[in-house]
Design a protein around this motif. Structure first.
Motif, PDB file in Angstrom:
ATOM      1  N   GLY A  51       0.793  -1.235   0.000  1.00 35.54           N
ATOM      2  CA  GLY A  51       0.000   0.000   0.000  1.00 35.54           C
ATOM      3  C   GLY A  51       0.821   1.278   0.000  1.00 35.54           C
ATOM      4  N   PHE A  52       2.137   1.160   0.081  1.00 35.09           N
ATOM      5  CA  PHE A  52       2.966   2.376  -0.031  1.00 35.09           C
ATOM      6  C   PHE A  52       3.340   2.599  -1.503  1.00 35.09           C
ATOM      7  N   ASP A  53       3.341   3.864  -1.940  1.00 32.48           N
ATOM      8  CA  ASP A  53       3.754   4.151  -3.321  1.00 32.48           C
ATOM      9  C   ASP A  53       5.223   3.840  -3.502  1.00 32.48           C
ATOM     10  N   GLU A  54       5.993   4.190  -2.474  1.00 33.79           N
ATOM     11  CA  GLU A  54       7.449   3.970  -2.541  1.00 33.79           C
ATOM     12  C   GLU A  54       7.919   3.355  -1.240  1.00 33.79           C
ATOM     13  N   LEU A  55       8.978   2.574  -1.319  1.00 35.12           N
ATOM     14  CA  LEU A  55       9.593   2.015  -0.108  1.00 35.12           C
ATOM     15  C   LEU A  55      11.026   2.512  -0.041  1.00 35.12           C
ATOM     16  N   HIS A  56      11.455   2.880   1.152  1.00 37.29           N
ATOM     17  CA  HIS A  56      12.823   3.387   1.298  1.00 37.29           C
ATOM     18  C   HIS A  56      13.635   2.390   2.110  1.00 37.29           C
ATOM     19  N   VAL A  57      14.840   2.136   1.653  1.00 35.61           N
ATOM     20  CA  VAL A  57      15.710   1.180   2.345  1.00 35.61           C
ATOM     21  C   VAL A  57      17.049   1.858   2.584  1.00 35.61           C
ATOM     22  N   CYS A  58      17.496   1.859   3.816  1.00 35.83           N
ATOM     23  CA  CYS A  58      18.774   2.505   4.130  1.00 35.83           C
ATOM     24  C   CYS A  58      19.918   1.588   3.702  1.00 35.83           C
ATOM     25  N   THR A  59      20.760   2.090   2.813  1.00 34.94           N
ATOM     26  CA  THR A  59      21.870   1.273   2.321  1.00 34.94           C
ATOM     27  C   THR A  59      23.237   1.900   2.650  1.00 34.94           C
ATOM     28  N   ALA A  60      23.209   3.057   3.287  1.00 27.60           N
ATOM     29  CA  ALA A  60      24.454   3.703   3.758  1.00 27.60           C
ATOM     30  C   ALA A  60      24.049   4.794   4.745  1.00 27.60           C
ATOM     31  N   TYR A  61      25.030   5.341   5.463  1.00 30.01           N
ATOM     32  CA  TYR A  61      24.766   6.499   6.324  1.00 30.01           C
ATOM     33  C   TYR A  61      25.658   7.646   5.847  1.00 30.01           C
ATOM     34  N   ARG A  62      25.215   8.855   6.142  1.00 28.16           N
ATOM     35  CA  ARG A  62      26.105   9.997   5.968  1.00 28.16           C
ATOM     36  C   ARG A  62      26.374  10.527   7.368  1.00 28.16           C
ATOM     37  N   HIS A  63      27.649  10.639   7.710  1.00 23.79           N
ATOM     38  CA  HIS A  63      28.013  11.080   9.054  1.00 23.79           C
ATOM     39  C   HIS A  63      29.034  12.202   8.933  1.00 23.79           C
ATOM     40  N   LYS A  64      28.643  13.381   9.394  1.00 19.74           N
ATOM     41  CA  LYS A  64      29.510  14.571   9.281  1.00 19.74           C
ATOM     42  C   LYS A  64      30.017  14.722   7.841  1.00 19.74           C
ATOM     43  N   GLY A  65      29.113  14.520   6.887  1.00 21.76           N
ATOM     44  CA  GLY A  65      29.446  14.718   5.476  1.00 21.76           C
ATOM     45  C   GLY A  65      30.116  13.530   4.816  1.00 21.76           C
ATOM     46  N   TYR A  77      23.194   8.394  16.462  1.00 17.07           N
ATOM     47  CA  TYR A  77      22.301   9.549  16.614  1.00 17.07           C
ATOM     48  C   TYR A  77      22.601  10.615  15.559  1.00 17.07           C
ATOM     49  N   GLU A  78      23.856  10.693  15.187  1.00 17.24           N
ATOM     50  CA  GLU A  78      24.261  11.754  14.247  1.00 17.24           C
ATOM     51  C   GLU A  78      24.203  11.296  12.799  1.00 17.24           C
ATOM     52  N   ALA A  79      24.088   9.976  12.584  1.00 16.46           N
ATOM     53  CA  ALA A  79      24.137   9.451  11.216  1.00 16.46           C
ATOM     54  C   ALA A  79      22.823   9.718  10.484  1.00 16.46           C
ATOM     55  N   GLN A  80      22.925  10.189   9.258  1.00 17.52           N
ATOM     56  CA  GLN A  80      21.739  10.381   8.417  1.00 17.52           C
ATOM     57  C   GLN A  80      21.616   9.183   7.490  1.00 17.52           C
ATOM     58  N   PRO A  81      20.471   8.527   7.447  1.00 13.39           N
ATOM     59  CA  PRO A  81      20.349   7.398   6.528  1.00 13.39           C
ATOM     60  C   PRO A  81      20.404   7.847   5.067  1.00 13.39           C
ATOM     61  N   VAL A  82      21.068   7.069   4.243  1.00 17.78           N
ATOM     62  CA  VAL A  82      21.052   7.297   2.796  1.00 17.78           C
ATOM     63  C   VAL A  82      20.157   6.204   2.226  1.00 17.78           C
ATOM     64  N   TYR A  83      19.074   6.618   1.591  1.00 18.57           N
ATOM     65  CA  TYR A  83      18.066   5.639   1.174  1.00 18.57           C
ATOM     66  C   TYR A  83      18.196   5.241  -0.292  1.00 18.57           C
ATOM     67  N   THR A  84      17.921   3.969  -0.554  1.00 23.82           N
ATOM     68  CA  THR A  84      17.645   3.505  -1.905  1.00 23.82           C
ATOM     69  C   THR A  84      16.123   3.442  -1.989  1.00 23.82           C
ATOM     70  N   THR A  85      15.555   4.108  -2.960  1.00 20.84           N
ATOM     71  CA  THR A  85      14.088   4.149  -3.056  1.00 20.84           C
ATOM     72  C   THR A  85      13.604   3.099  -4.051  1.00 20.84           C
ATOM     73  N   MET A  86      12.632   2.324  -3.611  1.00 23.05           N
ATOM     74  CA  MET A  86      12.102   1.228  -4.418  1.00 23.05           C
ATOM     75  C   MET A  86      10.622   1.504  -4.680  1.00 23.05           C
ATOM     76  N   PRO A  87      10.093   0.991  -5.800  1.00 23.40           N
ATOM     77  CA  PRO A  87       8.644   1.128  -5.991  1.00 23.40           C
ATOM     78  C   PRO A  87       7.884   0.297  -4.973  1.00 23.40           C
ATOM     79  N   GLY A  88       6.731   0.792  -4.531  1.00 24.89           N
ATOM     80  CA  GLY A  88       5.921   0.023  -3.578  1.00 24.89           C
ATOM     81  C   GLY A  88       5.013  -0.951  -4.306  1.00 24.89           C
ATOM     82  N   PHE A  89       4.257  -1.730  -3.550  1.00 20.79           N
ATOM     83  CA  PHE A  89       3.263  -2.639  -4.156  1.00 20.79           C
ATOM     84  C   PHE A  89       1.923  -2.389  -3.485  1.00 20.79           C
ATOM     85  N   SER A  90       0.883  -2.297  -4.309  1.00 20.34           N
ATOM     86  CA  SER A  90      -0.414  -1.892  -3.756  1.00 20.34           C
ATOM     87  C   SER A  90      -1.235  -3.091  -3.296  1.00 20.34           C
ATOM     88  N   GLN A  91      -1.076  -4.239  -3.958  1.00 20.38           N
ATOM     89  CA  GLN A  91      -1.962  -5.361  -3.615  1.00 20.38           C
ATOM     90  C   GLN A  91      -1.523  -6.092  -2.348  1.00 20.38           C
TER      91      GLN A  91
END
Ligand code: IMP
Length: 459
Positions: free
Chosen positions: A372-386, A400-414
């Protein structure tokens, strides 16, 4: 290698699972790769028919494994999920901390629902969670919280660690302290227990009393503990010898990890962890079976992330996305009923946990929740202090300081709850599974698309 049992699918559709052989090794382990509640109970329940014994090696009543059989939900905290199969040994190893009241209540509850619990065996060397451990857990959380929290940063974990308040930490602390510990085997010797509890209560009343805990009466505790011991007496054994005897005669053994890798006291997101070794590294110490005996490890991964209690959760979604996943996934604690924190799948963390555990097979759970989500996000790396970081760092401050770097995948509705093979899944769900395999580098053997035993794809 001994006998390598073949797992037969228990799907009631009459379908035999294909390409699942050999699913089991001589010793197989099932472990959680995130922050707990991944669905390990269901995986253990699925694998259990091929094993002689299902063994808990860590944690205590902080764990909550729910298994749904024929529409009936069983919530287990201390007794290994294998108990639901008649004729199996359900072993509580020496590494577990046992709250005897919870254990007996759980056994009574199972009995009243027609489950045969005669296969329950408890190590005489497991430690006993005593009433003062629960009181200490409570008071520690309160005082730590009042004194500003757990972490190094202001406001960090200001609610304390967020423990389950089941006395787990204080009991393991007493195990390490030795002089104030009570083991399951001690429950059988009332006179020795009385002497020990007099000494322990003097110490506990002096220390806990100073921080506002009620006083504990050694005689009351002795009577309580002796009653518990009497009721458990026939189940108490030297489980190390029992397990070695089984293995020597070629019987396969399944280990059921409690809690999960990222809550491991050494390798998790310290200090926001539990107090035991939750990975396969805990099996040798927690059962007496050497690690070299384990040749198959199932790493259980929820299709998204959840966490109960405090501590970092880099992909957390405190928004409608998180709320939707929480509701669909019924993400409320089996043990405490607390709403779980929810986030996107974090494959940096999962890859680390798979490495630690030497995972040979992945079990991906609750995939249906993501429909039911249009897109799914999966964290495949972090960005930490750049800086882009692809390796997990088991350090709360870093996370706490790490920002997730997402790979975006198409979602499935059914809805996918009726899928019985990977091919039945929509292309987007298959692509999601492919990404997990690729990033973690381990094949998926099990995909769960609903809570029932039958709602399982054996890939
Ligand atoms: P404790 O194990 O009660 O000391 O709690 C320590 C931390 O581990 C807390 O954040 C708990 O919420 C968490 N925790 C312990 N056991 C589990 C579990 O089985 N599932 C999820 N979280 C757990």
């Amino acid at each position: 290698m001994g006998n390598r049992p073949t797992i037969q699918s228990t799907l009631p559709t009459g379908k035999q699972a294909t390409s699942v052989s050999p699913l089991a090794g001589r010793c197989t382990a099932v472990v959680g790769l995130q922050w707990g509640d991944e669905g390990k109970g269901k995986v253990v329940d699925l694998l259990a028919p091929a094993f002689e014994a299902v063994v808990r090696y860590n944690g205590g009543a902080n764990a909550g494994h729910s298994v749904v059989v024929k529409g009936e939900r069983y919530a287990l905290h201390l007794i290994p999920s294998g108990i639901l199969y008649p004729g199996k040994l359900a072993v509580i190893g020496n590494g577990v901390v046992v709250d005897p009241e919870v254990l007996l209540k759980e056994a009574d509850g199972l009995r009243s629902r027609g489950v045969d619990v005669s296969g329950l065996v408890i190590s005489d060397r497991a430690h006993v969670v005593m009433p003062y451990h629960k009181a200490e857990d409570e008071v520690r959380e309160r005082l730590i919280s009042e004194s500003g929290g757990v972490g190094a940063r202001e406001g960090d974990g200001k609610g304390g660690i967020g423990t389950t308040k089941r006395g787990i930490g204080p009991c393991y602390a007493d195990k390490a302290q030795r002089a104030t510990a009570v083991r399951v085997g001690d429950l059988a010797n009332v006179e020795a227990l009385r002497t020990k509890l007099r000494r322990i209560c003097a110490f506990k009343n002096a220390t806990l009393g100073a921080v506002g805990c009620r006083a504990f009466d050694p005689e009351e505790l002795t009577i309580w503990a002796a009653q518990m011991g009497e009721r458990l007496r026939t189940s108490i054994r030297d489980t190390t010898m029992l397990l070695h005897d089984l293995l020597e005669t070629g019987k396969p053994v399944l280990f059921e990890g409690a809690n999960a890798a990222l809550l491991d006291v050494d390798h998790g997101t310290y200090p926001f962890v539990t107090s035991s070794s939750t990975t396969v590294l805990g099996i040798p110490a927690g059962t007496g079976v050497p690690g070299s005996r384990i040749d198959r490890v199932y790493g259980v991964v929820k299709a998204y992330s959840t966490r109960v209690g405090n501590g970092p959760l880099p992909t957390e979604q405190i928004n409608p996305i998180g709320n939707r996943i929480r509701e669909r996934g019924r993400e409320f604690g089996t043990t405490t009923g607390r709403p779980r924190r929810v986030g996107w799948l974090d494959l940096v963390a999962v890859r680390y946990s798979a490495m630690l555990n030497g995972v040979t097979d992945l079990a991906v759970m609750l995939l249906d929740v993501l429909a039911g989500f249009d897109e799914l996000h999966v964290c495949t790396a972090y960005r930490h202090k750049g800086v882009l970081i692809e390796r997990f760092v088991p350090d709360s401050e870093f996370l706490y300081e790490a920002q997730p770097v997402y790979t975006t995948m198409p979602g499935f509705s059914q809805e996918i709850t009726a899928a019985t093979s990977r091919a039945d899944l929509p292309a987007a769900a298959r692509a999601y599974l492919d990404l997990i395999e690729k990033v973690v580098g381990v094949p998926i053997s099990i995909v769960s698309v609903g809570p029932d035993r039958a709602q399982t794809i054996l890939a």
